[in-house]
Scaffold this motif. Structure first.
Motif: not given
Lengths: 642, 685
Positions: B337, B366, B397-399, B401-403, B406, B412
């Motif tokens: 995080w 997460e 990858e999505k987790a 990238r987003d958390k 970005k 990534v």
């Protein structure tokens, strides 16, 4: 110029954690290898790291009054060296205990060393520890001192090691001024050792990443702290807020000494102006500028996210104004023996009170002041009596309550925030002659609130047959209780005295001084409770029930203060009566943002006084107390020094 | 064929290991269930089947059955034990509440005061006082004890702990209190501190006594149940339980001192470390076991386990000197995080197996360490748990990238590498706590990596600490349960007697050891250990008179004479010099606690050596996958090897990977791996 460094968040985090691990390792080294109980068991010492420019880089684990003050210490010492045309070289270890040269008070001995990497000054590693003896006429804390010379011997920035080798004449001079040269030699080496550990770790850091990268990220760490604290302070309401608090007495007959904090919040900057405080006093509780700055910053750092690294980046946002000649910033040659805690605890509380008007939800109730003290004498339990000086910090005050948390018990003192420790009673009794009869919470003495202040402590100690001891009493907080915040009640105040085993007669001592005891008495201390937060009428009913069942409070207090009606046998809650009572009490309640707003209101001795008890003043009387004394005290002595 | 079985229950998986008498290892895993014993019975069935046996046949031929249980720790952490009352010395009711008066996170005003474990109304003081030298200062008020019992009964107390000041020097009052409580509260279990843990320092001793009596009912029910069940399934030998002191003991012994059962599983890690260290001729090793939720690390020095004097649970130290296993929240499931100031952090929160890492697609969103490992190519999406479980790189990858990527404004891959590097740093820091921070240089040590995720990260952890060698056992994933199979039976005894080198009462010390050793031998013999397999080791906690913290020094195992006094002192000076880099040979030495370690040696196995297969590993290469290496700052084509085709002597140069069903071994650039004659993977620079 070398190639430009690209910021890497990973490396940033790595280096930040590395600094944290370094200060922890320094702490562990000193705690486990020292000889003085005040270092090894009580843990009255702190470690910190500085940049080449003597900006504070990292502190953790230590007492705020030490760590936040060390920065003044190192700045003043290095300035002196520069102006004197002297040099601090690689491998030099500088000892300083002079509070007029940036130190807190003479009892704190600090040692710092420069960290040179390949010939270039990169950092400073520093350890400050409260030592057993400081060579004063009265011993450790000098409660009745009135000049800086009575506080002890001054070691103003002298070299203890040069080029990593002992400077034997200086070490010899140091030890020949102290009462316990053997154990204090061990402590001197242990303090230097902890500073050396800091140096070694910082050198490895430079080895691993190179000095440029390390310098880049240490700056980034300070900028990060700057940004985080700036965001937080910006959210606080702009304005000017006031807070006042009082020291009990100065050991020379000045009572209820006022410190006054004028706090201005403007954008992301704070200004703390102490100009309205009382002038400096004759006795030993005046504050040094280093202790003042450290104690002023303490409640601010408590009000922001504790995860923000505590370094120069934060401190840039706090501006402190304190003209010389005040009790908070005394002029040479005033005594500064109690600079850190006694009046220092009042300084912390005055800032808390001012902050409470701006951001009450981020301020705790007042934290207690250190009331119990040291005793010394000859240990005659074996065939060969030996001298000792023991700190018995068992009579330790309660912490302030915060929104969502009751205060901690036995945190020692506001300026330490509980960073110190207390040794096991069995260990104390093996090492020192005192027999500790009691070390318990005292019921019905809390700073009541929606969240309660840490409770008062009842501490009683006697001596074995044939023993005598001198007790130093430099603490405070008996007459001026810890502040309650946002409807919370103030703490209890407290007392100290002796009880005669045969007659049961009690002698209360007020003021500061040295008291002699023998084996016919038990010494007792009621250590004050911390301040409450929020109205006790809002405290969770089940918590009130548990407090009563656990005998922290009586069933009567549950009803009278908290409005909770309980069955005295089973502690079952009478919900109907509680609802009605709370409603009724709330209509009468006067909620203060801070309380008390006047000095000397604790009346613990008056409350527990029985005919036959004796009250002795260790210093000239306060005028405000004279009426009460005329009425009931049968016998009264004054052991003033004037 | 004879077998040994080791079973380790973890938060995510229950590990099984069967060791046959030829030294062959059969490991397997079973998801942990709510009732721990269910996974045990199920896993036993599966293990038997893999050996072509029935459960009854396997158990009937088992000569040692060792179990690491989480019951003791869980009972304390989740507070599911009985209602305990504590009797203490008058004036000292708040020992558990006041602690050592230390707040460790000083600027955190939200730091809650730790729970005292026993609420104040159940801590009842009794009038009595014994002084530091054992003399009675105030005699015991027996009526007061009876009054206290009455109150306990009113409050429904189900078990009683007694801890009086200085009782270890003179237990007369504690013994009397116990007798009265037994009379007044028949059927209620009573523990007195001088029996449970005779050490100085009342806070830790009170906590030990309370914990002991608190753990007992749950542990006793669980173990008796399991012992009975295993017996009915065909187990002919008694059940042994792994203890935190680094050895096992029979159920009966364990139930006398349940406090030794906390942290029972992870203690087996360094025991396994000793075995693998021996195989690879390394006496100095550091074990690192990285599972789903935590990383457990421990030091083995000169082939000996390391001990901590200060084991804690829920922030309460209870005086047990246990194998020093440092545990941090760094596992495959640890969540990454970014805080509000832009600082990337890992853990301590873990996604565990539910909701699990994002790539598991069972609810977790997460980003975790496993997700980062997958993105970097260290895990094969088509061969996770040997292909038994499907995982989804796109969710990982999505987790990330987003958390992470970005908010930090990075790619990534860089974010995944950031997670990877920080978790490695955290694990390296956990190792430095037990090495560097104690003045031990880890560079002279080999890292033994276990656990599902350990072999992926081991290469980097070792690099960070400058360690010269990594040993990855072929059964790395069930590392601890192997430790259990090779452990000895162990009991600890301690007697407090203060004396110093100038006034030494040698006869008293001989008496102390005679009593302790008689008791130890009796216990071990009752556990079926032959006298020739009993090993007794003495030690003493000592200090310089002015110091406050003791160090433990060895004591010769024979009848002592006056001539041994200088030897005892020298032993202490040496230990001091080693730890603190100085000693004072001219100073007298004070002695406090006399210790005895009794070990019942179990039969040692030697694993079979594999035939030499030459250096060339080409035949074992099964494919190529793109994998990120920081040294190259990019994804590169990386050869993948099949472990079943690797043989003794083969050498693989990094970058490369070995894919096993339960873990992946990553060989980083500039590292090389050799398969040893015992089938372990040894990585060097």
């Amino acid at each position: 110029m070398k190639e430009e460094i690209k910021y890497d968040p990973t490396l940033f985090s790595v280096i930040l954690h590395y600094l944290d691990a370094t200060t922890k390792e320094m702490t562990s080294t000193l705690e486990h290898s020292a000889r003085g109980s005040i270092i090894s068991l009580i843990r009255d010492f702190s470690c910190s790291l500085y940049t080449a420019e003597t900006d504070m880089l990292y502190l953790e684990e230590g007492l705020p009054v030490h760590t936040l003050a060390c920065r003044e210490n190192i700045k003043a010492c290095t300035k002196w060296y520069k102006e004197a045309g002297e040099e601090i070289r690689d491998g030099d270890y500088i000892l300083n205990n002079d509070p007029y040269l940036g130190n807190t008070h003479k009892g704190d001995h600090s040692i710092f060393t420069p960290v040179y990497y390949k010939g270039e000054l990169m950092f400073w590693s520093m350890v400050l520890a409260h030592v057993t003896d400081t060579g004063s006429a009265q011993g450790g804390m000098s409660p009745n001192a009135s000049t800086i010379w009575e506080d002890g011997v001054s070691f103003p920035g002298i070299k203890i090691f040069e080029n990593e080798k002992e400077n034997n004449p200086n070490i010899h001079m140091y030890l020949s001024n102290l009462r316990y040269p053997e154990s204090q030699k061990g402590d001197l080496y242990a303090i230097s050792g902890a500073a050396r550990i800091g140096k070694r770790r910082l050198l490895s850091l430079c080895d691993e990443y190179g000095p440029d990268l390390v310098r880049y990220y240490t700056k980034a760490i300070m900028d990060y702290a700057d940004k985080r604290i700036s965001e937080e302070i910006s959210e606080w309401p702009d304005g000017t807020y006031y807070g006042e608090a009082w020291g009990d007495s100065d050991g020379r007959g000045t009572w209820d000494i006022k410190v006054c904090c004028k706090l201005t919040i403007e954008g992301d900057m704070l200004t703390i102006d102490w100009s309205d405080s009382d002038p400096q006093v004759k006795g030993s509780i005046n504050s040094s500028i280093a202790a003042l700055k450290a104690n002023s910053c303490n409640p601010i750092l408590c009000a922001v996210d504790p995860a923000i690294p505590h370094n120069e980046g934060c401190l840039r946002h706090i501006n402190i104004i304190a003209p010389e000649g005040l009790v908070v910033h005394a002029k040479w040659p005033a005594s500064l023996a109690q600079a850190t805690y006694n009046i220092g605890d009042a300084v912390v509380e005055a800032v808390q009170k001012a902050l409470a008007h701006a951001i009450p939800e981020r301020v705790t109730g007042g934290w207690g002041r250190q009331p119990s003290d040291f005793y010394c004498g000859y240990d005659r339990r074996s065939k060969h009596p030996s001298p000792y000086e023991a700190s018995h910090y068992y009579g330790s005050a309660g912490g302030g309550a915060g929104r969502g948390n009751d205060g901690w018990p036995a945190i020692h003192t506001a300026c330490s925030l509980g960073a110190m420790k207390t040794e096991a009673i069995e260990i104390h009794e093996i090492n020192y002659p005192g027999i500790i009869e009691k070390h318990e919470v005292l019921a019905d003495c809390e700073g009541y609130g929606r969240w309660n202040g840490g409770p008062a402590i009842d501490f009683r100690m006697r001596l074995p047959e044939g023993h005598k001891a001198a007790c130093e009493s430099p603490g405070g907080g008996f007459e001026n209780p810890c502040a309650g915040i946002n409807g919370g009640h103030a703490g209890s105040g407290g007392c100290r005295g002796f009880e005669n085993h045969e007659t049961g007669r009690r002698t209360f001592y007020r003021g500061m001084g040295i008291i002699k005891m023998d084996d016919s008495q038990t010494a007792f201390y009621i250590a004050p409770s911390g301040g409450g937060w929020g109205s006790p009428l809002d405290r969770d009913i089940k918590k009130v029930r548990d407090d009563a069942r656990d005998e922290f409070i009586s069933v009567h207090t549950a009803k009278a203060v908290y409005g909770v009606v309980l069955d005295p046998a089973t502690y079952e809650i009478d919900h109907q009566s509680t609802r009605e009572l709370r409603k009724k009490l709330k209509t009468r309640e006067k909620r203060e943002i801070v309380t008390p707003d006047k000095p000397g209101i604790a009346n613990y001795v008056e409350k527990v006084y029985k005919p036959g008890d004796e009250v002795i003043y260790l210093e000239p009387l306060p005028t405000s107390h004279k009426d009460w004394i005329k009425g009931i005290v049968q016998e009264m002595k004054t052991i003033g020094l004037d | 064929m004879k077998y040994r079985i080791g079973i380790d229950i973890g938060g995510t998986f229950t590990d099984f290991l069967v060791l046959d008498e030829l030294g062959n290892i059969h490991g397997s895993k079973e998801p942990s269930s709510e009732k721990p014993e269910e996974a045990v019975y199920k896993g036993l069935g599966r293990a038997a089947k893999e050996l072509g046996l029935t459960s009854t046949e396997l158990l009937g031929n088992t000569e040692l059955f060792i179990h690491g249980t989480t019951i003791a720790t869980n009972t304390l952490v989740s507070k599911t034990g009985p209602k305990v009352g504590l009797m203490c010395t008058k004036g000292h009711r708040d020992t558990l509440y006041l602690r050592d008066c230390h707040r460790w996170d000083i600027f955190n005003i939200k730091l809650p005061h730790p729970d005292p474990f026993i609420p104040r109304y159940l801590r009842i003081p009794v009038e009595e006082r014994i002084l530091y030298d054992g003399s009675v200062f105030i005699p015991l008020n027996e009526d007061g004890v009876r009054e206290a019992c009455k109150k306990f009964k009113q409050w429904g107390v189900e078990a009683v702990a007694v801890c009086l000041l200085h009782s270890i020097t003179n237990p007369v009052h504690e013994n009397k209190v116990k007798q009265i409580v037994k009379e007044e509260m028949p059927g209620v279990n009573v523990n007195i501190s001088s029996n449970v843990l005779p050490i100085v320092r009342e806070w830790q001793r009170s906590a030990a006594t309370v914990f002991n009596v608190y753990i007992y009912p749950g542990l006793s029910a669980y173990l008796s149940d399991m012992e009975g069940h295993l017996k009915s399934m065909g187990l002919k030998v008694p059940l042994l339980i792994m203890q935190n002191i680094g050895g096992c003991a029979h159920v009966k012994e364990v139930l006398e001192k349940p406090i030794y059962c906390t942290g029972s599983g992870p203690t087996a890690g360094p025991v396994a470390g000793i075995l693998f260290g021996d195989e690879e001729e390394e006496q100095n090793v550091i074990t690192g076991d990285m599972g789903g939720t935590s990383f457990d690390t421990s030091l083995v020095r000169n082939g000996q386990l390391s001990y901590t004097p200060d084991l804690r649970i829920s922030n309460i130290p209870f005086g047990v000197s246990a194998v020093d296993v440092n545990t941090i929240g760094a596992g495959g499931g640890s969540i990454a995080w970014v805080d509000s100031g832009g600082l990337l952090k890992i853990g301590p929160q873990s996604a565990g197996s539910h909701p699990g890492p994002a790539c598991y697609n069972v609810g977790g969103v997460e980003p975790t360490v496993t997700d980062a490992d997958l993105i970097l190519g260290y895990l094969n999406p088509d061969y996770f748990w040997g292909g038994e479980m499907k995982i989804y790189p796109e969710l990982a990858e999505k987790a990330i990238r987003d958390k992470i990527a970005k908010p930090l404004g990075i790619s990534v891959a860089d974010a995944a590498h950031g997670i990877f590097e920080i978790v490695n740093r955290n694990m390296a820091a956990a190792i430095s706590v037990i090495t560097i921070e104690k003045g031990i240089d880890p560079r002279g040590y080999a890292l033994i990596a276990g656990g599902g995720a350990g072999p992926i990260h081991a290469g980097k952890i070792a690099q960070l600490l400058g360690m010269h060698k990594i040993i990855i056992p072929s059964q790395a994933a069930v590392f601890c349960s192997l430790g259990m199979c090779v452990t000895d039976i162990r009991h600890e005894y301690v007697k407090t007697f203060y004396t110093d080198s100038q006034h030494m009462d040698i006869n008293r010390i001989n008496e102390i050891y005679r009593d302790l050793e008689t008791e130890a031998v009796k216990t071990l013999e009752s556990e079926g250990i032959h006298p020739e397999n009993i090993m007794l080791t003495r030690a003493v906690d000592a200090k310089y008179p002015a110091q406050f913290y003791e160090l433990t020094a060895p004591v010769p195992s024979r009848v002592l004479t006056k001539n041994d006094v200088p030897r005892l002192c020298d032993a202490y000076h040496d230990v001091h010099d080693e730890k603190y880099a100085y000693c004072m040979r001219e100073s007298p030495v004070a002695f406090l606690q006399w210790r005895l370690t009794a070990i019942g040696l179990t039969k040692k196995y030697k694993r079979p050596e594999l035939a030499y297969a030459g250096e060339d590993p080409n035949a074992a290469q099964k494919g190529i996958r793109k994998t990120y290496f920081e040294e190259e700052r990019r994804f590169i084509e990386t050869p993948i090897y099949d472990p079943s085709a690797l043989g003794n002597g083969m050498v693989i140069h990094g970058p490369a990977m070995i894919e096993t069903a339960t873990t992946n071994v990553v060989i980083y650039p500039e590292q090389k791996l050799r398969v040893s004659k015992y089938g372990n993977y040894v990585i060097t620079r």
